[in-house]
Design a protein around this motif. Sequence first.
Motif, PDB file in Angstrom:
ATOM      1  N   PHE A 239       5.321   1.355   6.097  1.00 26.99           N
ATOM      2  CA  PHE A 239       4.071   0.654   6.375  1.00 26.99           C
ATOM      3  C   PHE A 239       4.409  -0.811   6.541  1.00 26.99           C
ATOM      4  O   PHE A 239       4.831  -1.439   5.575  1.00 26.99           O
ATOM      5  N   ASP A 240       4.261  -1.329   7.734  1.00 30.73           N
ATOM      6  CA  ASP A 240       4.718  -2.671   8.072  1.00 30.73           C
ATOM      7  C   ASP A 240       6.203  -2.770   7.721  1.00 30.73           C
ATOM      8  O   ASP A 240       7.006  -2.063   8.273  1.00 30.73           O
ATOM      9  N   ASN A 241       6.592  -3.604   6.769  1.00 31.25           N
ATOM     10  CA  ASN A 241       8.006  -3.761   6.404  1.00 31.25           C
ATOM     11  C   ASN A 241       8.344  -3.099   5.082  1.00 31.25           C
ATOM     12  O   ASN A 241       9.373  -3.401   4.490  1.00 31.25           O
ATOM     13  N   ILE A 242       7.514  -2.190   4.597  1.00 29.60           N
ATOM     14  CA  ILE A 242       7.706  -1.535   3.307  1.00 29.60           C
ATOM     15  C   ILE A 242       8.056  -0.073   3.532  1.00 29.60           C
ATOM     16  O   ILE A 242       7.412   0.613   4.321  1.00 29.60           O
TER      17      ILE A 242
ATOM     18  N   ILE B  74      -0.119   8.272  -1.744  1.00 30.79           N
ATOM     19  CA  ILE B  74      -1.533   8.236  -1.372  1.00 30.79           C
ATOM     20  C   ILE B  74      -1.781   6.912  -0.671  1.00 30.79           C
ATOM     21  O   ILE B  74      -1.424   5.862  -1.187  1.00 30.79           O
ATOM     22  N   PHE B  75      -2.373   6.975   0.522  1.00 30.56           N
ATOM     23  CA  PHE B  75      -2.645   5.730   1.229  1.00 30.56           C
ATOM     24  C   PHE B  75      -3.914   5.831   2.050  1.00 30.56           C
ATOM     25  O   PHE B  75      -4.407   6.911   2.358  1.00 30.56           O
ATOM     26  N   ASN B  76      -4.450   4.668   2.343  1.00 31.92           N
ATOM     27  CA  ASN B  76      -5.614   4.562   3.213  1.00 31.92           C
ATOM     28  C   ASN B  76      -5.130   3.920   4.508  1.00 31.92           C
ATOM     29  O   ASN B  76      -4.757   2.752   4.503  1.00 31.92           O
ATOM     30  N   PRO B  77      -5.117   4.671   5.607  1.00 33.49           N
ATOM     31  CA  PRO B  77      -4.596   4.136   6.856  1.00 33.49           C
ATOM     32  C   PRO B  77      -5.380   2.944   7.399  1.00 33.49           C
ATOM     33  O   PRO B  77      -4.847   2.153   8.146  1.00 33.49           O
ATOM     34  N   LYS B  78      -6.641   2.798   6.989  1.00 30.68           N
ATOM     35  CA  LYS B  78      -7.438   1.665   7.477  1.00 30.68           C
ATOM     36  C   LYS B  78      -7.135   0.382   6.720  1.00 30.68           C
ATOM     37  O   LYS B  78      -7.064  -0.679   7.313  1.00 30.68           O
ATOM     38  N   THR B  79      -6.950   0.485   5.398  1.00 35.15           N
ATOM     39  CA  THR B  79      -6.752  -0.718   4.582  1.00 35.15           C
ATOM     40  C   THR B  79      -5.287  -1.018   4.302  1.00 35.15           C
ATOM     41  O   THR B  79      -4.949  -2.145   3.958  1.00 35.15           O
ATOM     42  N   GLY B  80      -4.439   0.005   4.372  1.00 36.21           N
ATOM     43  CA  GLY B  80      -3.020  -0.186   4.067  1.00 36.21           C
ATOM     44  C   GLY B  80      -2.709  -0.067   2.592  1.00 36.21           C
ATOM     45  O   GLY B  80      -1.562  -0.231   2.195  1.00 36.21           O
ATOM     46  N   LYS B  81      -3.675   0.240   1.730  1.00 34.29           N
ATOM     47  CA  LYS B  81      -3.429   0.386   0.301  1.00 34.29           C
ATOM     48  C   LYS B  81      -2.617   1.660   0.062  1.00 34.29           C
ATOM     49  O   LYS B  81      -2.968   2.729   0.523  1.00 34.29           O
ATOM     50  N   ILE B  82      -1.481   1.513  -0.684  1.00 30.83           N
ATOM     51  CA  ILE B  82      -0.565   2.628  -0.942  1.00 30.83           C
ATOM     52  C   ILE B  82      -0.342   2.751  -2.433  1.00 30.83           C
ATOM     53  O   ILE B  82      -0.140   1.759  -3.131  1.00 30.83           O
ATOM     54  N   THR B  83      -0.322   3.997  -2.947  1.00 31.35           N
ATOM     55  CA  THR B  83       0.107   4.285  -4.306  1.00 31.35           C
ATOM     56  C   THR B  83       1.064   5.474  -4.243  1.00 31.35           C
ATOM     57  O   THR B  83       1.020   6.252  -3.305  1.00 31.35           O
ATOM     58  N   SER B  84       1.933   5.598  -5.247  1.00 29.11           N
ATOM     59  CA  SER B  84       2.849   6.746  -5.265  1.00 29.11           C
ATOM     60  C   SER B  84       2.995   7.241  -6.686  1.00 29.11           C
ATOM     61  O   SER B  84       2.714   6.548  -7.651  1.00 29.11           O
ATOM     62  N   ASP B  85       3.477   8.487  -6.791  1.00 30.81           N
ATOM     63  CA  ASP B  85       3.689   9.119  -8.086  1.00 30.81           C
ATOM     64  C   ASP B  85       5.034   9.816  -8.033  1.00 30.81           C
ATOM     65  O   ASP B  85       5.234  10.694  -7.211  1.00 30.81           O
ATOM     66  N   ASN B  86       5.970   9.384  -8.858  1.00 35.81           N
ATOM     67  CA  ASN B  86       7.291  10.025  -8.860  1.00 35.81           C
ATOM     68  C   ASN B  86       7.200  11.229  -9.697  1.00 35.81           C
ATOM     69  O   ASN B  86       7.654  11.916 -10.234  1.00 35.81           O
TER      70      ASN B  86
END
Length: 105
Positions: free
Chosen positions: A82-85, A93-105
Motif C-alpha cells: 500500500f503506497d510504500n508499505i 484487514i484494510f479499507n481500500p478507500k481510506t488506506g487504514k490497515i491492520t494485521s494479526d500474526n
Amino acid sequence: YEIGVRLVGSEMCIRDSINSSYVEISANSAIYDQKKEVISISGEPSSIKSNKENNSFNGEAKTILFFSDEKVHLVGDASIKFDNISISSNLIIFNPKTGKITSDN
C-alpha cells in the motif's frame, strides 16, 4: 467501492478476473453469503489490485473477504503493498478507500 458483478444463485465462478472502476480481482471462485453480507473470493492465491492512481495497493492471499462495512480481509499467507508499505501476515484487514490497515500474526 462497488464490484459490478451479477451473481446467479449464491455462487459464481471467476474464469480470470473481476474488474470494477475501483479494483481488479483475480481468483478461482467467489461465493456470496447473503445472511452475513460478505463475498468470499478464493484462489491459490487470490489477488486484489487498485485501479485508482491516488490510492495504490496490491495484495494477495488464499482468501479475500469483502464485507458490507467496506473492509477487506486478506486471509491466509496474506501480503499487501500500500503506497510504500509492505505487510505480510496471516490476516490483513484494510479499507481500500481510506488506506487504514491492520494485521494479526
